[in-house]
Structure formats: C-alpha cells, structure tokens
Design an enzyme around this catalytic site. Structure first.
Site, short mmCIF file in Angstrom:
data_model
loop_
_atom_site.label_atom_id
_atom_site.label_comp_id
_atom_site.label_asym_id
_atom_site.label_seq_id
_atom_site.Cartn_x
_atom_site.Cartn_y
_atom_site.Cartn_z
N GLU A 191 2.04 -14.14 2.27
CA GLU A 191 0.91 -13.53 2.97
C GLU A 191 -0.15 -14.26 3.33
OE1 GLU A 191 -0.09 -10.54 -0.01
OE2 GLU A 191 1.87 -9.25 0.55
N ASP B 22 6.75 -3.82 -4.02
CA ASP B 22 5.35 -4.20 -4.36
C ASP B 22 4.55 -3.30 -4.91
OD1 ASP B 22 3.20 -5.75 -4.50
OD2 ASP B 22 2.54 -5.38 -2.32
N GLU C 167 -2.88 -0.02 -8.07
CA GLU C 167 -3.03 -0.14 -6.68
C GLU C 167 -2.33 0.92 -6.09
OE1 GLU C 167 -1.76 -3.75 -5.10
OE2 GLU C 167 -1.86 -3.19 -2.82
#
Lengths: 647, 647
Positions: free
Chosen positions: A261, A340, A368
């Site tokens: 990323e 993820d 998250e």
C-alpha cells in the site's frame, strides 16, 4: 464514573485478594510490581499468609512466563520460575477471586501457548488529516502522543500496561505500521519517546516494539539506498539498532510493512522479502530482538477489469516460495485471512505453507470492518474458530500451534477515550485477545463470562445474563446484516463504516463481488476461477473447490453462483440474503431492547455511552439491511418469499 | 513560458493598438487605467490619433458600462458615458485587433445585457483538510490568501482584475459561500483584507462582494440570536454594514448560503428566506449594495428510501411561494439547473416562477462535475443553450432576459496555478463566461475563436482549427462518456471525480438513478412520479411529462424507463449507453491525438501541461466507459449490438 474507566480491573476485582494475608517472595522489578499491587489491594503482608507468591528456589519447567497454582492447608500458593510468571500467576488469582481461596486445589501448571502476545498500535505522532491520529482507531487519540509530542503525563500508559499484563499480553508495538515522516524518527532522534513508553510498560513485563520504515537509511541516514544487500545499509541498521538497545535494553524488535500500500520495501532493489527481513533480523540478533515482517503484500493498484489477478492469492504467491529462507529471529506476520480482517474469511493458506518459517498471526481487535466500536461485536468466537482451525486435516496442527513460536498480534482497539475502547463493551475484545493468546483453546464464552465478572463485579445475575446474551453471538449478528456469505467488503470506501455494495467494485483494491443480474461471488476455484483454492492443503483444497462441500458462510468467497443456488442450509442465496438481513437488524434491535432493561444497573456514564452506541448500531443495521436487500432485489428481481419491505 | 501565463492577454494581443497613435479623453481612475494600458501597449499618445477613446461630453443612453464604437476618416473612436464603458470599449478594440483599424465602421453601440457579471470564489483563508483551500477548486490555492493570511504580494490580483475586465466581468465575490469560522471574520476584524483585494480590483471596474455567515451576529457580534426579525440583530447588521462601506465605499454586497448543507439560516428562527434576505438587503440599501441570496436550499439529509422527496423540487418549493416578498436589492441567486451543475440538466423552473423577484443565475466555471480541469470541456455551448432557453414558450423571455436585473454568476475556476485554471484550455471557460454575461446571445463558437485568437495570437491556421475542433464539441464528448441521458451524478462521492455509478445511490444527498435489472431513471412526472414536471410552465410541463416528447438528453432526468425503451433517436436506452460511451472515449482519444500533432506549435510549458491533462482525460474517459458499460451490462444483461468489449 468520573475520569478513566477501570475496565476489567476495578477495585472490587481485587476484593478477594485484598481481604487475605499475602506473602510475596522473590526479587526484581516485576516482583516489586506484585508487592505494590498487593499493597494497593489492601492485603496485609504476613509470614503466615492465605496467599503465598514465590519465585521457585529451583527453577523447573515453568519457563519464563509460566506459573503453578495450588491450594492446600488453607494456603493458596503461586510458584513461578521467573518474575513474569509470578505476575501472571498473581493476576490469575485476581481473576479467580474467592474461588482461589474456598477449597483445596491440586497443582495446576499454567504456561502461555504463544510466546509473543502483542498489541500493535497504529498510532501516529501527528494527526493525519485523512486517517486521524490512530489509523483505524475508534477510541479517540493516541495514549502515547498528543499534539505532535509525547504526552507529558504517561501515568495512563502504566495503567494500560497493567490491564494488558492482567490478561497476558507481553508486547506492544507503539506506532503505526504505515510509518510517516515524523514517526520514522522514533527510531533515532526521537527514540527517547519510545524509551519513556518502555519505562511505563516494563514494570508489567511488557516489551516495546517499534514499527520502522524500510527506507529509514535514506530518510534518516542520508544514504542513497535502502537496498538490504548493500553493506552501508546493513551497517546503518546494525549501528542504529545498537543505539536502540543502548537506550532500551529490553527492546523487543521491529515491525515492518514493506512493499505494501505504498510503503517502501525490498522490491525497489530487486531483492526478496527474505532479504529485507533478514537484514533487519541480523541487526537485531546480537541483542535478542526480532523483526515482525508483515506478509500483507498485494497489488493495491489492480485494474478491476483484470479478472485474473486475485488479491486473496497475493500473500501466498509472494511468501510461500521463500519458506526456509527467513532467519530464526525473522517472524513472518500473517493476517489471519487472505484479504483483510473481514467479518468472515477463510484462514489464510499462508499459515499452512511455511513450515520452515516462524509465523505470527495478526488479527484486528480494532473493529475496522466489524462495526468500529459503535456496534457490539464480540470477536473472540471468530478468533477462537481461527486459532483452532486445522489447515492440513483434523490431525494436523491448529493455527495456534503453528503460531506458537511466532506469536499472536492484535491491532489495538485502544485510544485516549475514557472507556479505552470507545464502546465500553469493546473492552472485552482486548481482554479476550490476551486470554486467547495465552490459551487459544479457551472457550470464548467462558472468557466473556470472566470479563463480565471482572468488569461488573457487583452485577446481579440479570445483568450478567443480559450482557452474555447481547455479546456472545454478536459477531454472527453483525455478519448477518453486513456482507453476505463471506463475500466481504461492501463498505464505504475510505472509512469502511456502513454499507456501500459497489463501493469497492470498480476500484483498484482487489475486493470485488461481481454481482450481476444473475448471480454473485468470486470464483476462486481451480476449475474455472483464480485457482486460489489450490493454495490450501487437503482436504480444504477440495472442500473449498466443491460447490457442494464449501461451507455456506464462505460460499461467495470461493464461488460465483446464481441467486437461485441452494445452500447447504436449504435456502437459496437470494432468500438467505433477505432472511439474514432482516434477522440481523431485528437482532440488533433486540440487543438494544435488552440493554434498556438492565442499563440502570451500571454506572450512568457507562449506561449512557452504551445506549448511544446501541442507537447507532440499530440505525446502522437497518441501513445495512435496506441497502443490501434493495441492491440485490434490484439486481436479481427475485421478491422476498416472506414479502417484507424492500425499498 | 516562465512565470505566470498571460491567458488571453499576451503582449501580442495588444499589437494592433500598440502600433497606433492613441488619444484618451476623460478623467477618473478607470480612464487612468486605460491610459496605462495604452502606454504599456507602446502606443504613442497623439492629438491626431488613429484611435480616440473619450468620455462623452454629454452622456446619452450608453449607461454606466456601454460604449459606442465607430471608424471613419481614418480614426477609430470609442465613446462612453462613463469610465467603465470606456474601459470595456478599449478591450473591445483590443479584441478586434487589426479589424478595428482596417475599414470604416458605422456606429455600433454595445451595452452589457446583464447588469452584474460576477465570479464567485469559493476560496478559504485556511486550507480545509477535506475541501482544500479552494472548495471545488482545481487550479491550486487561492489567489488571495496563503497560509492563513492575505498574500503579501497582490500584484497577481491586479492582473486577474485585468483579465476579468477584458471579458466584461464587473464583480468578484472573494470567499467561499460555506463561510467557516476564520472566514466569517472577513466581515469585521479582517475586513482590511477584503479592502486590500478591492483596491486591486477597483482600477478595472470590479467591485468586491463578500460571502457572509448568516449566524455572524452570534459568531462575531456576541448576540444570542441571528433571528432576522430581532431588532438587535438588524441593528448589528446595519452597523456592521456601515463599517464595511466606511472601509470599502464601492463594496458590492453580500452573498449568502443559508439553510443549505449545514449552513445556518432563518429556518432556525421560524423565519422565511425572504425575511433573511430582506434583513441583509435593508442593511445594504442605504449604501447601494445588494445581497445575493442563494436558492440552493434542499434536504441534504434525505433518506434514500423515501421515494416521495425529490431534490429537484426543493428550490421551487422553498422559493416560488415567496415571489414578490423580496426587497428590491435582494437578488435571488438560482443555480441554472434544479440539481447541482451536472453535465446535463434542464433549466431550473424557479427561473420562470418568480416574476416579482430579481433573479441572478449561477453557473459553474470551475469544472466540478465536468472534468475538474483535467478534461477538456468547453462549457459555453451549455451556458448558451441555457441562457437562450425560453421557459414559457418560444415567445416568452429567454433566461438571460429574466436575469437581466439580477445578473449572471460563475463559480470561479481560477487559482494560483501558473495557468490560472490548471488546464490551460479551461481559461476559455472563464473568458466565455464574461463574454456571455455581456452578450448572452453571442455564438459560443465565435467566442471560442476569439479566445483562441487572443490566447494564441501567433498560431498558424492548423493550430487554430485543431483547438476549435478539440474544444467546440468537448462538452458533448464529456457528456457521452459520463452519466447518460441526463440522469446525472454517478461520480465518486466527496471529490466528484471519476465514475461511481452507485456512489450516491444509497446516500442522503437526493441524487439517485434507481437503476435495476429492468430499467433506469427518475420518474419526475406528475402522472406517476414526484410531480416535478408540474413546476414548469407550458409547454415544458407537458413536453417533459411526455415520454414521447421529452428530449432524449433529458430522458432519464424525467422518466424511469426500461432498458429497451426506444429513444427519439431510434436507439434503445441500453444501446445508446453503450454507443455513447464507446464513442465518447474514442473522441477523447482523438482529441489527444489531434493535439499531439500541433502541441509543438505552442509554448513548451503549455504543451506539456495540455499533454499531461489529455493523458489523464483519455485514461479517465476509458474508466468511465468501462464502469458505466459494465454496470449496465451487469444490470440489464443486454449484450452490445456491436459486440465490443464490456468487462
């Protein structure tokens, strides 16, 4: 409640110990910590105690962190080979409460199953305009830094260390794995800040780890390269690491997100990730440190039009060929699922693929993708399922056994919020993480009960039962009203809260569902798809490949199926989507209703915060229900068999 | 090119004037400006001039800003009643170039069709972490403010004023209509900054306007209320406005966004928007100022599940009932379309609904929804279509006539970028705005030629023809590859760049397309939809209502139709979507190709910037093409009749 919530260590949790005479035998900082705890609990010290805590005169097989507990002749004894073990034994007695004292006990030996039990903070020194101060943090700012500087008052960090130690955590990575320009300096000229944090954590047996930027030799050292095979780079890391250990002798090691990323990494120099990790491992080895090298490497600039690239394959494709090449103090840190931290993922096949490598498994305590600490979502059942999962077959090792020498790592859910975790009930996730890292085969429901008992010591049975009912199955509830059948994502891009079915569908992030008017799901089979199922050993390679055998809850992770496909449950995919979404939102409402009956039994501050969060959960669950149902109704045209309202 | 690009006023544009003897007669600051321009062009002053510019000894019917041009006996003459008219006449001669001098001309009188021709800057003093310094700005930072303070060097503001005056603009609103805490102070203790800007604009006949926060009496005045009928509030505004005029005697007035997207407004006090606007109008009236009160009021917290609420209706529903209630110096500023500056919208019915109110029409020079100055999108054809549109019938007034006394307002596309507008070719939009505000029936293609001639004075015919071909139809090209048939939006939420078909579909913003497996579009008919068509006078109420008569390009704005619906063009909706998206992306590629042939003919800095933008336009157009086509193929299941690649 005023000030900071005590979490699972309110004064009442120490009542059983505090009302006994206690003797502590041994030396060292951690033993002193126990003495201070005992004194603070109010226990009179005594040479004829009710509770004797002792470092063994002749160390046996308990190891650095184990302890033995027994009760006979009216005395409860805890013996450990080393101070850390004695500290864990002390907190074990606290957890037991009166039960530690009310009957004889044969000797029980306790040792942690996993060597390193780490929380990983994604804290930044500065507030990032997009990500905030704590990346993916839902509990306020950082415990460590404020307004670009180390907090002047670190007392709360000490309290935090105590909470962590009491559930068995022994390592903290203090900063975000995305190491920005300012935070890179924590390795060198701002190392004193890390040392100050370490000083607060040390009395509770917790070592600090630091996330470092792979390009540090360039950013901080003024070198022209960060090539891991370049001698000057290797020298820079060796010298820099030596200075770290001069300042923090018990420093734990580095955490690295490389070639991921946008973070720099060894690929820029044509080197492998083993080359990168080993360079850092070599710099740490003389000092006993480890590098946690993250396996979260994938192409985040994928073209959505390219159906052959599969992000789920990436970690395996990158790392499995490197098995055996990592040095012994290089630990490959693997996310538990291939994508993820979604609400539902299969276990990452990387975990089965690298027998010659020390692996740590990474999970996310911070919610998250599981409600961002606005939704009740007790995650221990998910983690437990994963830790017990046997990738090879029923007689192969469980994930927890594979991670034994590497460890278990949780992305932290803690911030400077008065409740530590935003949602008071999210504290249970941090607690359960520690307990599962110590004992991966512990029952998540028993851990929940334990947490409830400690956190609400004065709770009447009604409250305990309600909390248990609200939380125990809350992960499944959350799963019901969010992305269906393991397909994942469908969240708002960027902040990842709330639904947006196509939010990531035409992006570069590799997280697609491929819904069209006929069906939905990702074909990851060997026969017709990306071949990801082939990364699994048997029987899973065939189980996941097979439309008939694939577990329902992972169906759309592995297969693209028509809406009329009949699940193992007997329902069609489309009707399952409708049913679970109506049910999930109803369950969220019932969770709120049940709290409304018992909320008055807790501190008004806790009650108010929980109510506010439950209101938002119900609103959000209805939004998920309606968006998902409407989306799939518009696509499929199939009406709900039960004729409920779809917009 | 080094430094700042001269836009459409390069030195060469003054060559014809500069090579003539010029006499300027008259007094005043603006006449001095003309003298300075003439001197700077290099014209020798002379009492027997080739060009005579004079304030009329006896003012006639030319008004404040008109002028008369003629040529006879070898002398070109410009006469004006007032200095501003003379200035516009001077720039008219510049535009004409040699044509102003090479033959006799009968007297032509020129007067601006619209009284106020304003650019509205959405500049913030501070850089907003989400919106940047210039909200919806695509050309760098603010021309006025830098790092939280007024720029020390305002020379570029003077150059900007010159560019604006040269195309006929006479007003600048300096700050964002979303007036944040810092910017609110421009009205009071930071008024000096506005005065400094005004001083730079004044020599070119441009008055400053200021966006103010409706809650200023609370924010700045310490009052407990901002109720427009409260005497203390009215006094505060009166006194504050008097102080503004003491500092800036030619101050233009206020711009207000009230009760819109979170801005405060009169609704909080149970007052109408007429009450709010009139209060400010009353404070401004003694000084000759006006308030521009924006009609952009709608519910931005709409529930997407509520199909009865229609954002397109909102401005009419709020404001039409107030017609006749606004004071004479209160100007209602209406966006040209009912939604929000989409690539294609019908003309707002509000413009036909308020004969007793002074209306200004607002359009967007900044390309928020039309390519963000990364795509070539010459907007004058759209604006021209709108300004010429006759809402009542063919014999009714055009939009431009209705806005005569109110004015035309463009959200600015300018920032501190060296090319002013990011994309060098986007300068044409600012130029064309000024020219259309002066003469709304001017031909957009003629304006484009004029802009090309001024900006690229040395250009060979090949370059001129290429630019013309690239730009003239670029709005239609952009329309082809973006949201189809007037349905709008389908952009990435937040930044509004690039495609995201469902990006706003399940949000609170009221911008939906309702695509399902059978069809797409918003039913705004009276018969079966939201009734929005009923806000139009005849014939449009019936034309838009009718599936058969509704123009294709607005079909999905007014109707929800099946994919197989046959358009007036003879194509089906779905095939039209495929065809226009393939064609649009092809056209973008051709635009780039054509520039690659002529780019070397311009300054290398301009060429490099244009090439970089064209590369992005082609990439983005392909992304639009593929997302839109894939989305609708997945929904409809209808294959492309021409078998082109859909992902």
């Amino acid at each position: 409640m005023t000030g900071i919530h005590p979490a699972w260590l309110p004064a009442e949790a120490f009542r059983a110990v505090g009302s006994r005479r206690v003797a502590v035998h041994g030396d060292g900082e951690l033993v002193d910590t126990i003495r201070a705890e005992v004194a603070s609990a109010g226990s009179p010290s005594s040479s004829s105690p009710d509770l004797a805590l002792s470092i063994a005169a002749t160390p046996g097989s308990l190891g650095d962190e184990g302890f033995a507990l027994a009760r006979s002749d009216g005395v409860t004894t805890v013996v450990a080979d080393a101070p850390a073990g004695l500290l864990y034994g002390f907190f074990h007695v606290v957890r037991l409460g009166e039960a530690a004292f009310n009957a004889d006990r044969p000797v029980e030996e306790h040792r942690p199953a996993l060597r390193r039990r780490m929380v990983e903070h994604w804290d930044n020194v500065h507030v990032n305009p997009v990500m905030g101060q704590v990346e993916r943090g839902y509990a306020g700012g950082s415990l460590f830094w404020e307004r670009g500087a180390l907090r002047a008052d670190l007392r709360r960090v000490r309290d935090y260390a105590r909470l962590l130690a009491s559930c068995g955590i022994n390592a903290v990575a203090v900063n975000n794995v995305n190491v920005h320009a300012t935070e890179a300096h924590l390795l060198t000229d701002r190392l004193g800040e890390v040392a100050a944090i370490a000083a607060e954590l040390r009395p509770y047996g917790i070592r600090v780890h630091l996330s470092v930027n792979f390009a540090s030799p360039i950013m901080l050292g003024g070198l022209a390269t960060a090539d891991p095979l370049d001698p000057s780079v290797r020298e820079w890391w060796a010298a820099t690491t030596s200075r770290v250990y001069e300042t923090i002798p018990d420093f734990g090691g580095y955490v690295v997100k490389a070639d991921s990323e946008g973070q720099p990494g060894p690929f820029a120099y044509g080197r492998s990730h083993a080359d990168g990790a080993n360079m850092l491992a070599d710099a740490l080895a003389p000092h006993g440190g480890v590098v946690h090298w993250r396996a979260f490497v994938y192409n985040h600039r994928q073209d959505w039009r390219d159906r052959s690239t599969d992000r789920a394959r990436a970690a395996y494709d990158h790392f499995a060929p490197l098995d055996g090449q990592f040095h012994d103090n290089a630990i490959l840190q693997v996310k538990h699922g291939p994508i993820d931290f979604q609400t539902r993922e299969p276990v990452s096949p990387v975990i089965a693929a690298m027998p010659g490598t020390r692996l740590a498994v990474e999970l996310q305590a911070t919610q998250e993708y599981t409600g961002q600490q606005r939704h009740v979502c007790y995650l221990a059942p998910m983690w437990s399922e994963m830790l017990r999962f046997r990738l090879h077959a029923d007689d192969g090792p469980a994930v927890a056994a594979i991670a034994e020498s590497g460890g278990l790592v949780a992305v932290s859910n803690v911030g400077d919020d008065p409740f530590w975790t935003g949602h008071p009930l999210a504290q249970a996730n941090l607690y359960a993480f520690g307990r599962l890292a110590w004992a991966p085969d512990a029952d998540p429901l028993a851990i929940l009960d334990e947490w409830i008992g400690l956190t609400f010591p004065a709770a009447p049975p009604q409250l305990r039962q309600t909390l248990r009912a609200m939380m125990d199955d809350s992960w499944h509830t959350y799963e019901k009203y969010t992305a269906p059948l393991g397909v994942g994502f469908m969240v708002r891009p960027g902040h990842h809260y709330g639904p947006d079915v196509d939010g990531y569908e035409y992006t570069s992030w590799g997280t697609y569902h491929f819904a069209d008017r006929d069906g939905v799901g990702v074909d990851r089979t060997r026969a017709t798809g990306t071949g990801f199922t082939g990364q699994y050993p048997q029987p899973w390679a065939d189980v996941y490949e097979s439309l008939d055998q694939c577990p329902d809850e992972l169906l759309l992770f592995f297969h693209h199926v028509p809406y009329g496909h009949v699940l193992r449950s007997g329902s069609t995919v489309i009707q399952h989507i409708y049913d679970t979404h109506f049910d999930g939102a109803d369950e969220a409402a019932r969770i709120r209703d049940s709290w409304s009956v018992v909320g008055h039994l807790v501190d008004p501050g806790v009650d108010a915060r929980v109510r506010e969060r439950l209101d938002e959960q119900v609103r959000s669950a209805e939004e998920w229900r309606d968006q998902i149902n409407t989306y799939f109704f518009r696509k499929s045209g199939v009406p709900d068999a039960k004729n409920r309202r779809i917009y």
